[in-house]
Design an enzyme around this catalytic site. Structure first.
Site, short mmCIF file in Angstrom:
data_model
loop_
_atom_site.label_atom_id
_atom_site.label_comp_id
_atom_site.label_asym_id
_atom_site.label_seq_id
_atom_site.Cartn_x
_atom_site.Cartn_y
_atom_site.Cartn_z
N PHE A 94 0.82 -1.21 0.00
CA PHE A 94 0.00 0.00 0.00
C PHE A 94 0.86 1.26 0.00
O PHE A 94 0.71 2.14 0.86
CB PHE A 94 -0.97 -0.03 1.19
CG PHE A 94 -2.20 0.80 0.96
CD1 PHE A 94 -2.50 1.88 1.78
CD2 PHE A 94 -3.06 0.52 -0.09
CE1 PHE A 94 -3.63 2.67 1.56
CE2 PHE A 94 -4.18 1.30 -0.33
CZ PHE A 94 -4.47 2.36 0.50
N GLY A 95 1.74 1.35 -1.00
CA GLY A 95 2.51 2.58 -1.20
C GLY A 95 1.73 3.53 -2.08
O GLY A 95 0.49 3.48 -2.13
N ILE A 115 1.38 3.67 -5.29
CA ILE A 115 0.62 3.01 -6.34
C ILE A 115 -0.64 2.38 -5.75
O ILE A 115 -1.75 2.55 -6.28
CB ILE A 115 1.46 1.93 -7.06
CG1 ILE A 115 2.68 2.57 -7.74
CG2 ILE A 115 0.63 1.18 -8.08
CD1 ILE A 115 3.72 1.58 -8.22
N ARG A 174 6.17 -7.47 -8.45
CA ARG A 174 7.34 -8.15 -8.98
C ARG A 174 7.09 -9.65 -8.98
O ARG A 174 6.33 -10.17 -8.17
CB ARG A 174 8.59 -7.85 -8.11
CG ARG A 174 9.22 -6.48 -8.39
CD ARG A 174 9.86 -6.43 -9.77
NE ARG A 174 10.50 -5.14 -10.06
CZ ARG A 174 9.89 -4.14 -10.69
NH1 ARG A 174 8.64 -4.25 -11.07
NH2 ARG A 174 10.55 -3.02 -10.92
N GLU A 202 11.88 -12.02 -17.48
CA GLU A 202 11.16 -11.28 -18.50
C GLU A 202 12.10 -10.98 -19.66
O GLU A 202 13.23 -10.56 -19.42
CB GLU A 202 10.64 -9.95 -17.91
CG GLU A 202 9.59 -10.14 -16.82
CD GLU A 202 9.17 -8.84 -16.14
OE1 GLU A 202 9.48 -7.75 -16.69
OE2 GLU A 202 8.54 -8.91 -15.07
N HIS A 262 4.62 -6.79 -18.85
CA HIS A 262 5.17 -5.75 -17.98
C HIS A 262 4.88 -4.37 -18.54
O HIS A 262 5.80 -3.59 -18.84
CB HIS A 262 6.68 -5.95 -17.77
CG HIS A 262 7.18 -5.25 -16.53
ND1 HIS A 262 8.21 -5.73 -15.75
CD2 HIS A 262 6.79 -4.11 -15.91
CE1 HIS A 262 8.42 -4.92 -14.72
NE2 HIS A 262 7.58 -3.92 -14.81
N ILE A 263 3.60 -4.08 -18.71
CA ILE A 263 3.22 -2.79 -19.28
C ILE A 263 2.23 -2.02 -18.42
O ILE A 263 1.60 -1.08 -18.91
CB ILE A 263 2.60 -2.96 -20.69
CG1 ILE A 263 1.67 -4.16 -20.78
CG2 ILE A 263 3.65 -3.00 -21.76
CD1 ILE A 263 0.32 -3.95 -20.14
#
Lengths: 379, 343
Positions: B169-170, B172, B257, B286, B305-306
């Protein structure tokens, strides 16, 4: 038009016995000199006769609504329950005609020639937001029904916003395309734009439009709204960057990456986007979305606008003819998304019940009801 | 441990090295020049073969704007005068490893481009949810077959009927909560330390501590993981953790991640019916290798990873610029990375 498939007709059993009109119908005497909806004096021991005419298949919506109302308001009793499809029996017709208040799908009223055939009706509360078929069935100068018609104005708002942003983000973030890439085991990054770099033009700025603007702002979009008249100072919403009048539609189209039409179907919106109007979309190759009504743009106009490079795509939930005919070129055009009038389809018995109860209390006090249909305006 | 110095009036402002993928580096450098004309910018080669000239440039650099994976290949001892490093992306796990291993020479603050990516990642998450809830794939399928069928779409659940559990919960996570609340979604947030009432965000319905992860998993139709890659998040969802999603057959979305959950866990969770679907944007390796069984599993959606990779140049460099001005004035910097925590 909502197409429904019905296989049963439900009658409410009152106290285990079948409904006996003479014992269960409670008619409220109304002062004949009072205007419609002005007041229904509650005489001791009497209540207005309330019925529900619903059309949902599968879930007994009419039961859901009645139960939800009864939970908080046992004083409001539903006496009449009729499933509107495939047919309404004679007995049910009589029951409907006895109602003073009715929660109903107005299209079924229309289809069964009941519009001017509900002598006791004082107020009809509609399940849906759009009442155009009903209102367009009258001649422009009337005569209009003597009862009030209210519509379900705000419940569908957030759902329509979900639809609009579902398709916008799906397009911008290539969600559908990435599924195809996965099927080919392809790791391929497609460049994208964020909504915060885009402009949304909202044509038809009622409650649904305002809700869409609110959500657009949560994504930091630039928002333009087409309005009938500029809001006065202090009345401008926090979610609109630019207001424009109908005469400025070309400017709005040229500025918008996405345009959403939520215009109701009334004579003044017929063909609103027809002719060369969509040519103004070419600077940004606007994507045209229609969640209002199909009268505003013909199928051929969309096809031509796409092929001429005026608009970049179309997402259409409503059409001049529904279901969309098999031979319509919209089905197969690569840049058209056809959705079968589902943007605002989810219905909740408890939400309708809540709205109805609020309106009921206002009605018996003679207060004005929100979302009362103005017969002249048509919505 | 700020380690920067006040700018003397006679000093030239320190040059800023930009070490980034070439094309983007040029865009970044031009944007910085446009917004801060007095800034001296040195484009640093990302190649391993450095010329003597490159080495000289690096030797004198006090400020570096970069991306973590490129720092790995560049020995920190080539930057003896570095006073501040700014990562232009949000995820710093690769730099943290390098910094820890070269502890003796990495005594400068590292900041990161937190907040820039927030909204586009929240957009991605809501887009995924809306696409599923409104069954956009089925709508397209019906269109392909020219079927007009309303009935099948009548019973969708409005977003007001669902819950989202946000793990990590940062900034983002908070943005995802805000956007979710815009649609009336119920929000659960997993946090290390439960906030006081005054600290609570109005967009969160319930905060859960790590010990209450089970509660959160069993209550959420959607689970979004934005956990950073740190030793404590390795295999966070492995083992039987995801069995707690069984109740609602949660849809698991990973945009943090790949270390947090192994491939085999995802497949097992799907096959056992613990989770209803997995939407994976990040992976251990990736690009995801072609032989990975995730490609062919029908319960998996793969995105390369977009969720947060779009650069809007002027906004992209905003934190860097803010910090640059703070650096010159000797003020504390924004978004400092705690090397011990790993983010």
């Amino acid at each position: 038009m909502i197409r429904c498939v019905q296989t049963e007709i439900i009658k409410r059993l009152f106290g285990g016995k079948s409904v006996n009109r003479s014992t269960t119908l409670k008619m409220l005497s109304v002062d004949p000199s009072s205007s419609v909806g002005a007041s229904m004096r509650k005489e001791e021991g009497t209540r207005p006769l309330v019925g529900i005419l619903a059309t949902f298949v599968g879930s007994p919506l009419e039961r859901e609504i009645a139960d939800a109302v009864q939970k908080t308001r046992p004083d409001i009793r539903f006496e009449v329950f009729v499933r509107g499809k495939p047919t309404i029996s004679e007995k049910e017709m009589e029951d409907l005609k006895s109602c003073e208040i009715l929660i109903a799908d107005p299209n079924i009223i229309l289809e069964n020639n009941l519009v001017n055939n509900l002598p006791n009706l004082k107020w009809m509360h509609c399940l849906w937001a759009g009442v155009d078929r009903f209102t367009r069935s009258f001649s422009p100068s009337g005569p209009y029904p003597s009862y009030l018609l209210t519509r379900n104005g705000d419940f569908f708002c957030i759902q329509m916003a979900e639809y609009v942003f579902g398709y916008i983000i799906d397009k911008e973030r290539h969600i559908t395309e990435m599924k195809k890439l996965k099927e080919q085991s392809l790791w391929k990054r497609l460049p994208y734009r964020t909504l915060s770099e885009l402009t949304l033009g909202i044509v038809g700025f009622g409650d649904i439009g305002k809700e869409i603007a609110r959500v657009a702002k949560a994504f930091q979009m630039n928002v333009w709204a087409l309005v009938r008249s500029f809001p006065k100072d202090g009345e401008q919403g926090p979610h609109v960057d630019e207001y424009r009048l109908s005469s400025d539609l070309p400017e709005l189209l040229a500025a918008s990456d996405y345009v959403v039409s939520i215009l109701p179907s009334v004579p003044s919106t017929d063909g609103f986007f027809d002719g060369d109007m969509l040519s103004h979309c070419s600077p940004k190759l606007t994507t045209f979305m229609n969640i209002g009504r199909g009268n505003v743009v013909k199928d051929e106009t969309i096809i031509a606008a796409l092929d001429r490079g005026w608009i970049g795509g179309a997402v259409l939930d409503v059409f001049s003819v529904e279901p969309l005919p098999d031979d319509s070129p919209l089905w197969t055009h690569p840049k058209v998304i056809v959705t079968p009038h589902i943007a605002g389809l989810c219905i909740s018995g408890s939400k309708i019940a809540g709205d109805f109860v609020q309106n009921y209390d206002r009605f018996v006090k003679g207060e004005t009801l929100p979302y009362t249909v103005d017969w002249d305006k048509g919505y | 441990m700020d380690g920067h110095r006040r700018l003397e009036s006679t000093d030239r402002p320190p040059a800023v090295g930009v070490l980034f993928n070439y094309h983007s580096a040029v865009v970044i450098a031009n944007t910085l020049k446009k917004l801060s004309p007095k800034m001296r910018i040195e484009l640093v080669s990302s190649g391993l073969d450095l010329s003597e000239n490159d080495k000289r440039k690096l030797d004198s650099l006090e400020i570096l704007f970069t991306q973590p994976n490129l720092v790995q290949s560049l020995k920190l001892h080539l930057l003896p005068n570095l006073k501040w490093m700014h990562c232009l992306i949000a995820g710093v796990d690769l730099i943290v490893e390098t910094l820890k291993s070269e502890k003796s020479i990495s005594s400068f603050p590292v900041t990161r481009n937190a907040s820039y990516f927030d909204l586009q990642m929240a957009e991605y998450v809501i887009g995924i949810i809306l696409s599923r809830e409104r069954r956009i794939a089925d709508v397209h399928e019906n269109q392909r077959n020219q079927i007009w069928d309303q009935e099948v779409f009548r019973k969708f659940r409005p977003l007001t009927d669902i819950s989202i559990g946000i793990c990590g919960f940062g900034s983002i996570g908070k943005e995802i909560a805000r956007v979710a609340k815009t649609f009336g979604i119920k929000v659960y947030a997993l946090v290390r330390n439960l906030p006081t009432e005054a600290e609570q965000s109005p967009t969160v319905d319930e905060y859960k501590s790590i010990g209450e992860l089970g509660d959160l998993l069993s209550s959420s139709e959607y689970l979004v993981s934005i956990l950073p890659c740190t030793p404590s998040t390795n295999g966070f969802y492995d083992g039987d953790v995801l069995s707690m999603c069984r109740r609602k057959k949660t849809v698991f979305i990973n945009i943090g991640r790949g270390n947090a959950v192994s491939e085999s866990t995802v497949i097992r969770a799907l096959n056992e019916g613990w989770i209803g679907h997995a939407v994976l944007d990040v992976f251990d390796k990736e690009p995801l290798p072609a032989e990975s069984p995730l490609w062919s599993h029908p319960g998996v959606t793969i995105t390369p990873h977009i969720s947060g990779t779009h650069m809007i140049p002027e906004r992209f460099v905003k934190v860097a610029l803010d910090n640059y001005n703070r650096f010159l004035r000797g003020e504390s910097l924004l978004n400092i990375v705690d090397v011990n925590k790993g983010y």
